[in-house]
Structures are given as structure tokens and as C-alpha cells.
Motif scaffolding. Structure first.
Motif, PDB file in Angstrom:
ATOM      1  N   GLN A 191       6.880 -11.162   3.197  1.00  0.00           N
ATOM      2  CA  GLN A 191       6.527  -9.932   2.504  1.00  0.00           C
ATOM      3  C   GLN A 191       5.192  -9.366   2.958  1.00  0.00           C
ATOM      4  O   GLN A 191       4.886  -8.205   2.707  1.00  0.00           O
ATOM      5  CB  GLN A 191       6.482 -10.176   0.992  1.00  0.00           C
ATOM      6  CG  GLN A 191       5.392 -11.157   0.560  1.00  0.00           C
ATOM      7  CD  GLN A 191       5.305 -11.287  -0.941  1.00  0.00           C
ATOM      8  OE1 GLN A 191       5.390 -10.298  -1.661  1.00  0.00           O
ATOM      9  NE2 GLN A 191       5.131 -12.512  -1.430  1.00  0.00           N
ATOM     10  N   HIS A 192       4.382 -10.175   3.637  1.00  0.00           N
ATOM     11  CA  HIS A 192       3.069  -9.730   4.088  1.00  0.00           C
ATOM     12  C   HIS A 192       3.001  -9.458   5.588  1.00  0.00           C
ATOM     13  O   HIS A 192       2.155  -8.682   6.036  1.00  0.00           O
ATOM     14  CB  HIS A 192       2.010 -10.779   3.731  1.00  0.00           C
ATOM     15  CG  HIS A 192       1.898 -11.059   2.268  1.00  0.00           C
ATOM     16  ND1 HIS A 192       1.464 -10.115   1.359  1.00  0.00           N
ATOM     17  CD2 HIS A 192       2.173 -12.179   1.554  1.00  0.00           C
ATOM     18  CE1 HIS A 192       1.462 -10.647   0.149  1.00  0.00           C
ATOM     19  NE2 HIS A 192       1.892 -11.888   0.238  1.00  0.00           N
TER      20      HIS A 192
ATOM     21  N   THR B 107      -4.089  -4.560   2.724  1.00  0.00           N
ATOM     22  CA  THR B 107      -2.683  -4.449   3.086  1.00  0.00           C
ATOM     23  C   THR B 107      -2.310  -3.062   3.584  1.00  0.00           C
ATOM     24  O   THR B 107      -1.226  -2.871   4.123  1.00  0.00           O
ATOM     25  CB  THR B 107      -1.795  -4.784   1.874  1.00  0.00           C
ATOM     26  OG1 THR B 107      -2.156  -3.926   0.770  1.00  0.00           O
ATOM     27  CG2 THR B 107      -1.969  -6.233   1.442  1.00  0.00           C
ATOM     28  N   ALA B 108      -3.184  -2.089   3.359  1.00  0.00           N
ATOM     29  CA  ALA B 108      -2.907  -0.719   3.803  1.00  0.00           C
ATOM     30  C   ALA B 108      -4.223  -0.037   4.158  1.00  0.00           C
ATOM     31  O   ALA B 108      -5.281  -0.380   3.634  1.00  0.00           O
ATOM     32  CB  ALA B 108      -2.178   0.072   2.715  1.00  0.00           C
TER      33      ALA B 108
ATOM     34  N   GLU C  83      -4.044 -11.561  -1.792  1.00  0.00           N
ATOM     35  CA  GLU C  83      -2.673 -11.691  -2.279  1.00  0.00           C
ATOM     36  C   GLU C  83      -1.997 -12.933  -1.690  1.00  0.00           C
ATOM     37  O   GLU C  83      -1.038 -13.458  -2.256  1.00  0.00           O
ATOM     38  CB  GLU C  83      -1.860 -10.443  -1.929  1.00  0.00           C
ATOM     39  CG  GLU C  83      -2.262  -9.208  -2.723  1.00  0.00           C
ATOM     40  CD  GLU C  83      -1.406  -7.994  -2.386  1.00  0.00           C
ATOM     41  OE1 GLU C  83      -0.415  -8.154  -1.647  1.00  0.00           O
ATOM     42  OE2 GLU C  83      -1.722  -6.898  -2.863  1.00  0.00           O
TER      43      GLU C  83
ATOM     44  N   GLY D  78       0.121  -6.780   5.785  1.00  0.00           N
ATOM     45  CA  GLY D  78       0.738  -5.571   5.234  1.00  0.00           C
ATOM     46  C   GLY D  78       1.195  -4.594   6.295  1.00  0.00           C
ATOM     47  O   GLY D  78       1.895  -4.947   7.237  1.00  0.00           O
ATOM     48  N   ASP D  79       0.767  -3.332   6.167  1.00  0.00           N
ATOM     49  CA  ASP D  79       1.263  -2.245   7.000  1.00  0.00           C
ATOM     50  C   ASP D  79       0.831  -2.368   8.454  1.00  0.00           C
ATOM     51  O   ASP D  79      -0.245  -2.888   8.762  1.00  0.00           O
ATOM     52  CB  ASP D  79       0.775  -0.882   6.476  1.00  0.00           C
ATOM     53  CG  ASP D  79       1.395  -0.534   5.127  1.00  0.00           C
ATOM     54  OD1 ASP D  79       2.396  -1.169   4.766  1.00  0.00           O
ATOM     55  OD2 ASP D  79       0.865   0.358   4.453  1.00  0.00           O
TER      56      ASP D  79
ATOM     57  N   ASN E 100      -6.475  -1.651   9.053  1.00  0.00           N
ATOM     58  CA  ASN E 100      -6.375  -2.057   7.652  1.00  0.00           C
ATOM     59  C   ASN E 100      -7.579  -2.850   7.173  1.00  0.00           C
ATOM     60  O   ASN E 100      -7.775  -2.996   5.971  1.00  0.00           O
ATOM     61  CB  ASN E 100      -5.127  -2.927   7.443  1.00  0.00           C
ATOM     62  CG  ASN E 100      -3.832  -2.141   7.542  1.00  0.00           C
ATOM     63  OD1 ASN E 100      -3.841  -0.935   7.742  1.00  0.00           O
ATOM     64  ND2 ASN E 100      -2.720  -2.840   7.409  1.00  0.00           N
TER      65      ASN E 100
END
Length: 451
Positions: A6-7, A210-211, A58, A193-194, A206
Motif C-alpha cells: 500500500q506504500h 506520501t504525497a 505510517e 506513496g505517490d 515527496n
């Protein structure tokens, strides 16, 4: 740490780099906390570590098997610790607060409580669409926002607030350096993240977030702290330039606008810099940017920054806002309770042709104001808007007495502008920063009233 998928959507992740950085951040947080005169060392240390690790923290989320809803996240540790702190300072404390103290709360708190009340009623009315897990999560996040705000106010301890500021500045130095490394050397260095394109094959930076927009907003907040608390002019200029480069490397247009708004607001209305000097500096910066853009003109014009952010995305957002205005008459008073409903699904599928967006798996309405209107109704949107605007007005009338109020004022400005094209309701990372800062502002006012 686990569930990396998810990361990270790319291979070759150097996960040990994150472990190493968490250890370094812990050492820095320990040093800053115990060197400070803070009366609340445990709370101060946790806040310091939280701000030093961006939201790559996170990765420290601990999942309890079979109880995913109760996973232990760093932010949850903070507001649970602050909840215990509030109970300890109010119900379990032997100290007696002045009887009038509880009534000395700013006027912007009233629309906040009205907003949360309307939100809870809206969710209850639309519980079949919202679902119990999402309903509980949203309500608890709103309550957590209030806990953070109230906890920071109740501290009323200047050294603890100074510790938060120092941690944000140090964290900003680190995330700026990481962002510049991502831009010029290794785009996946400490990236989480992104992975969104800036121009050509260059990814947006980033930093420790995460963004890119979380990174840039954090840096702008650090600029506010730097302008207000750093005394040495050379160090102040160096830090502001470094953080500004970090913001620019995010290639996020709204953060560029907010950076200009914050700098102009500070320089003209707070520091009283002559407009002629400001114009000269702005023209010089513009000339440098235009000169550099000549070398990358084709890459920039063919980039996602231009094609998506300046074209499709704006049209898409206009489509989102039109969708809200066209459908809010169906449920004007209490809204739809959330984004998981038939009206949202049909319209977002039409606008984006993306099923994940239509099912609210990804994306949002890209405006805190339109989101609060669609989800919780027109009265709730009015209350949310009043809350954020009145907080800025409240602190704008205070910094002539105490320069410290500049920080929550500029934080309020960032939050107001940021919510124009992004949704920062409770508890996004920016909302946490907002709660912390306006809570500290209330705490400073409490200190002044008690003296």
C-alpha cells in the motif's frame, strides 16, 4: 512494519533506510525534548518524533490480526496520549483552574462544534449508505481533531510549543534535502506513496511524505516558524530559501501560490517590508525562473504538470464542483453522509471514467468546502467555512500583541487556501498540523490571560 504494497508501487525498496531514519529521528527528538524546558516531556517527545518523520511514520503502523479497524497508528498514539493528558489535567488534577478559564475560548470554536454536530447527524441519517465502520472512523477523527486542539491549549506551556516549532524546522531541513535528492539524484530515495511526474522523466519530490502536497505544505508551515522564531538573519534567509526550493521541487501549483501568499502576507503586513523591495525581489526571482525554463521548455510543455494539472485536472475539478451544486438540492440540509452513495458513483463515473474514483476508493471532491457541503449539507459547509475563516481573523488581530500568534494565523491561511482545491477534513496530515497550531495559539492566549 509490514504490508508494504500500500506504500510502495515500485521494486527495489531499501526498507532498511527507513529503519535507520526512524532511529535518527528518535535520537533527534530525544535530544530536542530533554534539552528543552518543557513540562510535558512524554507528550513533547512524541510530538517531536511525529513532526520529524513526516508521514512516512505510517510505516510504523501496527496491525492487530483480525482487528484492522483498531490498528495502532502514530497519530492515534498522539491523540490517545492527549486524551489521557486532558483527563489528567482536568478530572484528576489537584490544581484548580480559574472558574472563568473554561469560558475563555475563541469565537471560532462555536462553528467547529456545530460542524461536528451536523456531521454526526448527517452520518446517522445516511448510515445505510455510509456503513458503520466508515461512520465510526469519520466521527472518531472529528473527535480526535478536537482532542488535539484541546490538549495543546490545555498545555499552555511555551517551552513545549517551542519544542514543536524546533522539531518542525529540523524536520523541514531534512525533508527539503531528501526532496532535492529525489529531484536531482535518486527519485526513490526514502520515497513513499505517490510517484507522480513533474516533467520529462522527473518525479515530483515527496520528501518524507506520501504525497508532494503534504511535503510542500509542511515546508510552508516551517517557513512561518522560521520567519517568526529564528533570530539570526543569515540563518533565517538560508532556511527560507532551502524550504522554498523544497516547495518548488514538489511541482504543485497550489503550494506555489500558498508560498507566495504566506511570504507576501508576512513581508507586507507583519514585517512591513517596502513594496518596492518586494517587487524587485519578485521580478528577480521571475527572471531566474524564466531563464531556467528556456532549457527545459519542451519537457515542461509536454509534462503532466501542464497537461494534467493545468488542463484536465482543472476541468475535472470544475466537474466535481458542478456535480455538487447540481445534486445538493436532493439533500440540502444534511447532505449524503459521505462519498459512498449512488449519486456520487454515477456522477464521478461520468466525470472521470474511473471506477476507483466513483467508488471513493481513491480521490475526493478536491475541495474541503464542496466536500463538506456534499457530504454533510449546506449548514455544515457554512459552519466549516466560518470555522477556518474566523480562526484566521481571530489570530490576525492578536499578533500585534505577541508575534507568536503569527504562526497560527499563517497556518489558518494555509488551511483556508489549501482547502480550495484539495480536501483536508479531519484527520488528514494538514488538519493535524492545523489542530496543533490553533491549539497552541489558544494556549498562548491562556498564558497571557493568566499573567
Amino acid at each position: 512494519m509490514g504490508n508494504y504494497e500500500q506504500h510502495f508501487s515500485w521494486t527495489g525498496v531499501q526498507i532498511h533506510h527507513f529503519y535507520i531514519y526512524f532511529v535518527i529521528a528518535g535520537i533527534i527528538a530525544y535530544y530536542l525534548t530533554f534539552k528543552s524546558d518543557s513540562k510535558y516531556k512524554i507528550e513533547g517527545f512524541l510530538l517531536s518524533f511525529y513532526f520529524l518523520t513526516g508521514n512516512i511514520n505510517e510505516l510504523l503502523t501496527i496491525k492487530i490480526p483480525g482487528f484492522s479497524f483498531f490498528e495502532i497508528q502514530p497519530i492515534r498514539l498522539i491523540y490517545l496520549l492527549l486524551l489521557f493528558f486532558i483527563i489528567r489535567k482536568t478530572l484528576l488534577s489537584r490544581e484548580k483552574n480559574p472558574s472563568s478559564d473554561s469560558f475563555k475560548v475563541p469565537y471560532f470554536v462555536l462553528p467547529l462544534f456545530l460542524y461536528i454536530s451536523l456531521q454526526i447527524i448527517s452520518i446517522a441519517v445516511n448510515i445505510e449508505d455510509v456503513g458503520l465502520p466508515d461512520a465510526m472512523k469519520t466521527i472518531l477523527e472529528s473527535i480526535a481533531f478536537v482532542i488535539i486542539l484541546a490538549g495543546l491549549r490545555l498545555m499552555a506551556d511555551q517551552p513545549t510549543y517551542d519544542l514543536v516549532g524546533k522539531s518542525i524546522i529540523v524536520g523541514a531541513v531534512i525533508t527539503s534535502v531528501v526532496g532535492l535528492i529525489q529531484l536531482g539524484y535518486d527519485p526513490y530515495f526514502l520515497r513513499i506513496g505517490d510517484e507522480r511526474l513533474a516533467f520529462g522523466t522527473v518525479l515530483r519530490s515527496n520528501g518524507l511524505f506520501t504525497a508532494e502536497y503534504y511535503n510542500s505544505y509542511f515546508l510552508i508551515i516551517a517557513i512561518a516558524w522560521t520567519l517568526t522564531t529564528v533570530k539570526k538573519n543569515f540563518l533565517k534567509v538560508f532556511l527560507v530559501v532551502l524550504f522554498s526550493l523544497g516547495v518548488i521541487s514538489s511541482f504543485m501549483r497550489m503550494s506555489w501560490i500558498i508560498l507566495v501568499v504566506v511570504l507576501v502576507t508576512y513581508l507586507i503586513f507583519i514585517n512591513k517590508v517596502a513594496i518596492e523591495k518586494l517587487l524587485f525581489a519578485a521580478l528577480t526571482a521571475l527572471a531566474l525562473v524564466l531563464s531556467l525554463s528556456i532549457f527545459y521548455y519542451q519537457d515542461i510543455m509536454n509534462s503532466s504538470l501542464v497537461k494534467e494539472r493545468l488542463s484536465d485536472s482543472v476541468g475535472g475539478r470544475k466537474g466535481y464542483y458542478s456535480m455538487v451544486l447540481d445534486n445538493i438540492d436532493q439533500k440540502p440540509w444534511l447532505g449524503f453522509g459521505g462519498l459512498k452513495n449512488e449519486v456520487y458513483y454515477i456522477n464521478l463515473l461520468r466525470i472521470t471514467q474511473d471506477r476507483d474514483r466513483a467508488t471513493a476508493t481513491t480521490g475526493s471532491l478536491h475541495s474541503g468546502y464542496f466536500s463538506s457541503m456534499f457530504e454533510y449539507g449546506i449548514p455544515a459547509a457554512v459552519c466549516f467555512t466560518l470555522f477556518v475563516v474566523l480562526s484566521a481573523i481571530y489570530y490576525s488581530t492578536s499578533f500585534k500583541k505577541n508575534l507568536y500568534f503569527v504562526i497560527p494565523f499563517l497556518m489558518s491561511v494555509i488551511f483556508i487556501v489549501g482547502n480550495l482545491t484539495n480536501t483536508f477534513l479531519f484527520l488528514s496530515y494538514l488538519s493535524v498540523l492545523y489542530a496543533v497550531h490553533i491549539g497552541m495559539g489558544m494556549g498562548i492566549r491562556k498564558i497571557e490571560n493568566s499573567n
